[in-house]
Each structure stands twice: as structure tokens, then as C-alpha cells.
Design an enzyme around this catalytic site. Structure first.
Site: not given
Ligand code: NAI
Length: 286
Positions: A172, A182
């Protein structure tokens, strides 16, 4: 044969991990998923009960098949690292082999090898706190879950990745520009992730012919993002200010990821690729 992908960080059908899984499945890849242990039961039962069937639909009308779901906690590398209170926690005690090393071993036993590794996970317990108010513990937890988790996954999966394969993670823009809200060291964690993308591209490229890239994604109202609290504001800011004034669909990030891990991107490694409707290119809001 088709490519095999392991996607870490899918626990529902809203996030980037799910969208990447779908784009890879649409391109013919076999899908393995790593789901955070505490979220495993709900995810698996929702899958079984057909709750995701609508969003499993691929462009050709078929449903995405998930070959196997592995429990995973990416903050633990091996069983030795797991503290007693986690071992005995009832959300963890029901599953086994969920440390990074054990998951890689299980995948090796089950399938022998993979071609694609996707890291779509992050966690920052103090994300809602400004950096100046973040504790050492919170900061290190953010780095552990959001940055080192990628180093660890790549390290443990590399030996079973076929040469020519690729990995991708999600970052991000808060890593390089000030995004108030953030917090908790999450901006620092994303800066590490991006720097590590370059160093790991070198090491994994030289040693195993594996490419390493990261996608700097625009804002999406995922479960993780909603927990931060400012996601609607960021989505509206992007709509108002980005060169492309349209909603950013998770599918667009999924498609970019599918490209980056495919042979079409065979000379791209160590890169931060923006998939954000161009917002990163703006110097001022207009
Ligand atoms: P999401 O909630 O779908 O995905 C995050 C996942 O990480 C969840 O499924 C959660 O259970 C898992 N997780 C957390 N701690 C964990 C651990 N210790 N071991 C295994 N799994 C774990 O949310 P999102 O937003 O799709 O996130 C996916 C990636 O995208 C992340 O790296 C996030 O930082 C990145 N991202 C998201 C943005 C947004 O606006 N949603 C923007 C830019 C990047």
C-alpha cells in the site's frame, strides 16, 4: 499441466486474496489456499454451505474449485515458535500443522511442488494508533505478520517452487507517502515488504529462477481494511482525485496479479506495480 498456486490470506470472498485466486483459476491454475487458523472454521463451513457460490463464478460460467484449504498462521515459522497459550487456545487446538514450515511440508507431501506463491495477508494490532503512539510490541507485531510473513513463506516454499515460478504480495502506498490513519507500524511494514521484494527478487532469482513482485493496490473495502476504519474515506478520495474516476474492483488487482505471475511477465521481477486507478501518480488532490 496447469500451474499450481498457493494463496496465503483468504478467509472470505471480499479481499484481494480471493480475487487473485479467481483470476488464477480463470487462467487455469489449480488453487490451494492458506487460511488464518482462527478464521478457518467459518471459511470452510461457508464454502461447504455454498455461501460463496455466487462469487466463485468464473467468466466462463464455471465455479472456481479450491483443491485444498490449509490452516496457516504466518507469524509462526515452526512449532518451536508457538507459545503455550496459543497451542492450547481452542481456536488453534482444533487444527494442526499450521506453522509456515509445516504448511510448506504438507503442501509438498500432498502435491510435490507449486508454481505460484501469493501473499495476501497483513495484520497490525495497533493500526488505528498513530505511529507516535504505537508500542514496540504493536510495531513488531505489524512487521511480523505483514512483512516477515512473506520472507518466511518464500523461504519455506522456495524449495518446492518450480523454476520459472513467481510470487506476488500486496502493498500500500502508505509505505512511501504519508497516509494519516494507516498507523501502528503498518506503513513501516509495507516499506519493509517493498524493500524485501527487491532483495528477495535477487536472491530467489539467482538461486531458484523465481520472480518476486508486489502490487501496490488502491483502497478496497475488505474485512481487514474495514478494521482500519478509514477505508470509505480513502475510496472516496480516490474516486475524487485519481486519473481514473471509477471504483477499483478487486478483480482488477486479481488480473494484474495473474499477469505478473504468468510467463507474460517473465522479465519483471523486484517491481512494485501500482494497481490503483493511477492515484499514485497525482501530486495534488484536485
Ligand atoms: P483481507 O481481510 O481479505 O485479507 C487479509 C487476510 O490476512 C485475512 O484473510 C486474514 O485472516 C489474514 N491474516 C491475518 N493475519 C494472519 C496470519 N498471522 N496468518 C495468516 N493469515 C493472516 O483484506 P485485504 O485488504 O484484501 O488484504 C490483503 C492484502 O492486501 C494485505 O496485504 C493488505 O495490506 C493489502 N492491501 C489492501 C488494501 C485495501 O484497501 N484493502 C490496499 C492495499 C493493499
Amino acid at each position: 499441466r496447469g500451474k499450481r498456486a498457493f494463496i496465503a490470506g483468504v478467509a472470505d470472498d471480499n479481499g484481494y486474496g480471493w480475487a487473485i485466486a479467481k483470476s488464477l483459476a480463470a487462467a487455469g491454475a489449480e488453487i490451494l489456499i492458506g487460511t488464518w487458523v482462527p478464521a478457518l472454521n467459518i471459511f470452510e463451513s461457508s464454502l461447504r454451505r455454498g455461501k460463496f457460490d455466487e462469487s466463485r463464478k468464473l467468466p466462463d460460467g464455471s465455479l472456481m474449485e479450491i483443491t485444498k484449504v490449509y490452516p496457516l498462521d504466518a507469524v509462526f515459522d515452526s512449532l518451536d515458535d508457538v507459545p503455550e497459550d496459543v497451542k492450547t487456545n481452542k481456536r488453534y487446538a482444533g487444527s494442526s500443522n499450521w506453522t509456515v514450515q509445516e504448511v510448506a511440508e504438507s503442501v509438498k507431501q500432498d502435491f510435490g511442488s507449486i508454481d505460484i506463491l501469493v501473499h495476501s495477508l497483513a495484520n497490525g494490532p495497533e493500526v488505528t494508533k498513530p505511529l507516535l503512539e504505537t508500542s514496540r510490541k504493536g510495531y513488531l507485531a505489524a512487521i511480523s505478520a505483514s512483512s516477515y510473513s512473506f520472507v518466511s513463506l518464500l523461504k519455506h516454499f522456495l524449495p518446492i517452487m518450480n523454476p520459472g515460478g513467481a510470487s506476488i504480495s500486496l502493498t500500500y502506498i502508505a509505505s512511501e507517502r504519508i497516509i494519516p490513519g494507516y498507523g501502528g507500524g503498518m506503513s513501516s511494514a509495507k516499506a519493509s515488504l517493498e524493500s524485501d521484494t527487491r532483495v528477495l527478487a535477487f536472491e530467489a532469482g539467482r538461486k531458484h529462477k523465481i520472480r518476486v513482485n508486489t502490487i501496490s493496490a488502491g483502497p478496497l473495502g475488505s474485512r481487514a481494511a474495514k478494521a482500519i476504519g478509514f477505508i470509505d474515506m480513502m475510496i472516496n478520495y480516490s474516486l475524487a482525485n485519481a486519473p481514473l474516476q471509477k471504483e477499483l474492483h478487486a478483480e482488477e488487482v486479481g488480473n494484474a496479479a495473474a499477469f505478473l505471475v504468468s510467463p507474460l511477465a517473465s522479465a519483471i521481477t523486484g517491481a512494485v506495480v501500482y494497481v490503483d486507478n493511477g492515484l499514485n501518480a497525482m501530486g495534488v488532490g484536485v
